[in-house]
Design an enzyme around this catalytic site. Structure first.
Site, PDB file in Angstrom:
ATOM      1  N   ASP A 117       0.870  -1.177   0.000  1.00  0.00           N
ATOM      2  CA  ASP A 117       0.000   0.000   0.000  1.00  0.00           C
ATOM      3  C   ASP A 117       0.908   1.229   0.000  1.00  0.00           C
ATOM      4  OD1 ASP A 117      -3.197   0.623   1.142  1.00  0.00           O
ATOM      5  OD2 ASP A 117      -1.719   2.241   0.992  1.00  0.00           O
ATOM      6  N   ILE A 118       0.608   2.159  -0.872  1.00  0.00           N
ATOM      7  CA  ILE A 118       1.464   3.339  -1.049  1.00  0.00           C
ATOM      8  C   ILE A 118       1.381   4.294   0.151  1.00  0.00           C
ATOM      9  CG2 ILE A 118      -0.143   4.896  -2.282  1.00  0.00           C
ATOM     10  CD1 ILE A 118       3.346   4.026  -3.555  1.00  0.00           C
ATOM     11  N   GLU A 174     -12.249   3.402  -1.735  1.00  0.00           N
ATOM     12  CA  GLU A 174     -11.487   4.345  -2.551  1.00  0.00           C
ATOM     13  C   GLU A 174     -11.264   3.814  -3.962  1.00  0.00           C
ATOM     14  OE1 GLU A 174      -7.259   5.816  -1.843  1.00  0.00           O
ATOM     15  OE2 GLU A 174      -8.205   6.095   0.131  1.00  0.00           O
ATOM     16  N   HIS A 178      -9.785  -5.740  -3.187  1.00  0.00           N
ATOM     17  CA  HIS A 178      -8.455  -5.875  -2.572  1.00  0.00           C
ATOM     18  C   HIS A 178      -8.579  -6.152  -1.082  1.00  0.00           C
ATOM     19  CE1 HIS A 178      -9.482  -1.558  -2.626  1.00  0.00           C
ATOM     20  NE2 HIS A 178      -8.834  -1.455  -1.468  1.00  0.00           N
ATOM     21  N   HIS A 226      -6.545  -5.799   2.459  1.00  0.00           N
ATOM     22  CA  HIS A 226      -5.424  -5.186   3.175  1.00  0.00           C
ATOM     23  C   HIS A 226      -4.865  -6.217   4.153  1.00  0.00           C
ATOM     24  CE1 HIS A 226      -6.280  -0.782   2.342  1.00  0.00           C
ATOM     25  NE2 HIS A 226      -7.465  -1.281   2.076  1.00  0.00           N
TER      26      HIS A 226
HETATM   27  P1  AMP Z   1      -9.770   1.366  -0.033  1.00  0.00           P
HETATM   28  O1  AMP Z   1     -10.335   1.251  -1.444  1.00  0.00           O
HETATM   29  O2  AMP Z   1     -10.672   2.156   0.867  1.00  0.00           O
HETATM   30  O3  AMP Z   1      -9.410   0.019   0.542  1.00  0.00           O
HETATM   31  O4  AMP Z   1      -8.419   2.210  -0.131  1.00  0.00           O
HETATM   32  C1  AMP Z   1      -7.518   2.017  -1.210  1.00  0.00           C
HETATM   33  C2  AMP Z   1      -6.119   1.773  -0.705  1.00  0.00           C
HETATM   34  O5  AMP Z   1      -5.283   1.660  -1.832  1.00  0.00           O
HETATM   35  C3  AMP Z   1      -5.563   2.902   0.176  1.00  0.00           C
HETATM   36  O6  AMP Z   1      -5.026   2.338   1.366  1.00  0.00           O
HETATM   37  C4  AMP Z   1      -4.481   3.534  -0.715  1.00  0.00           C
HETATM   38  O7  AMP Z   1      -3.363   3.996   0.032  1.00  0.00           O
HETATM   39  C5  AMP Z   1      -4.087   2.392  -1.626  1.00  0.00           C
HETATM   40  N1  AMP Z   1      -3.612   2.810  -2.950  1.00  0.00           N
HETATM   41  C6  AMP Z   1      -4.221   3.654  -3.803  1.00  0.00           C
HETATM   42  N2  AMP Z   1      -3.495   3.792  -4.934  1.00  0.00           N
HETATM   43  C7  AMP Z   1      -2.405   3.004  -4.780  1.00  0.00           C
HETATM   44  C8  AMP Z   1      -1.271   2.710  -5.596  1.00  0.00           C
HETATM   45  N3  AMP Z   1      -1.109   3.241  -6.814  1.00  0.00           N
HETATM   46  N4  AMP Z   1      -0.329   1.857  -5.110  1.00  0.00           N
HETATM   47  C9  AMP Z   1      -0.475   1.314  -3.895  1.00  0.00           C
HETATM   48  N5  AMP Z   1      -1.528   1.530  -3.075  1.00  0.00           N
HETATM   49  C10 AMP Z   1      -2.471   2.386  -3.506  1.00  0.00           C
END
Ligand code: AMP
Length: 131
Positions: free
Chosen positions: A28-29, A87, A92, A94
């Site tokens: 996760d970025i 988001e 996905h 975590h």
């Molecule tokens: P959620 O959809 O609520 O689970 O949140 C999306 C997650 O993806 C967040 O924790 C972001 O930090 C992560 N994220 C978004 N874009 C990227 C990326 N390009 N590379 C890695 N992680 C990402």
């Protein structure tokens, strides 16, 4: 193609932690803790609970292998699992190495790690996954 499908296809860079034909894991970025990893199916599906039973089962088994690798690379009490998907509209999981339940609080400030540190973390997990 959405951002996570592009990441799985290698079209957008990511810090790779694990992969097979069907699934992909990367850092996760905006990590809550060191080793915070996302696990995704390569194919585009938004909502995890729209996945067919067989695919969902394989997804979870893959995530389990990644969790074992994370725990070996980053000793912790347990690896926690969370699904939000608020988001990014691509299923996905975590995976978060936890020292306590506080580490699972998504309202916590995120770590700011250098590209070098991120690569080091991902490589460590990848090495454990590949054993
Ligand atoms: P959620 O959809 O609520 O689970 O949140 C999306 C997650 O993806 C967040 O924790 C972001 O930090 C992560 N994220 C978004 N874009 C990227 C990326 N390009 N590379 C890695 N992680 C990402």
């Amino acid at each position: 193609m959405g951002i996570f499908a592009k990441i799985a296809a290698g079209e957008i860079p990511s810090y790779k932690c694990a992969e097979n034909d069907e699934f992909y894991a990367f850092l996760d970025i905006n990590p809550l803790v060191k080793g915070h990893t996302l696990v995704i199916p390569r194919r585009e599906v938004d909502y995890i609970f729209d996945m067919e039973d067989d695919e969902l089962a394989r997804f979870e088994v893959f995530a389990k292998k990644v969790a074992v690798a994370i725990k070996a690379a980053f000793p912790c009490v347990k690896v926690g699992q969370a699904v939000l998907g608020l988001e990014v509209p691509h299923a996905h999981i975590h995976l978060i190495p936890m020292q306590s339940e506080k580490d699972m609080n998504f309202a916590n400030p995120k770590l700011s790690l250098s590209a070098e540190e991120m690569k080091e973390i991902a490589d460590k997990i990848y090495k454990e996954f590949s054993k």
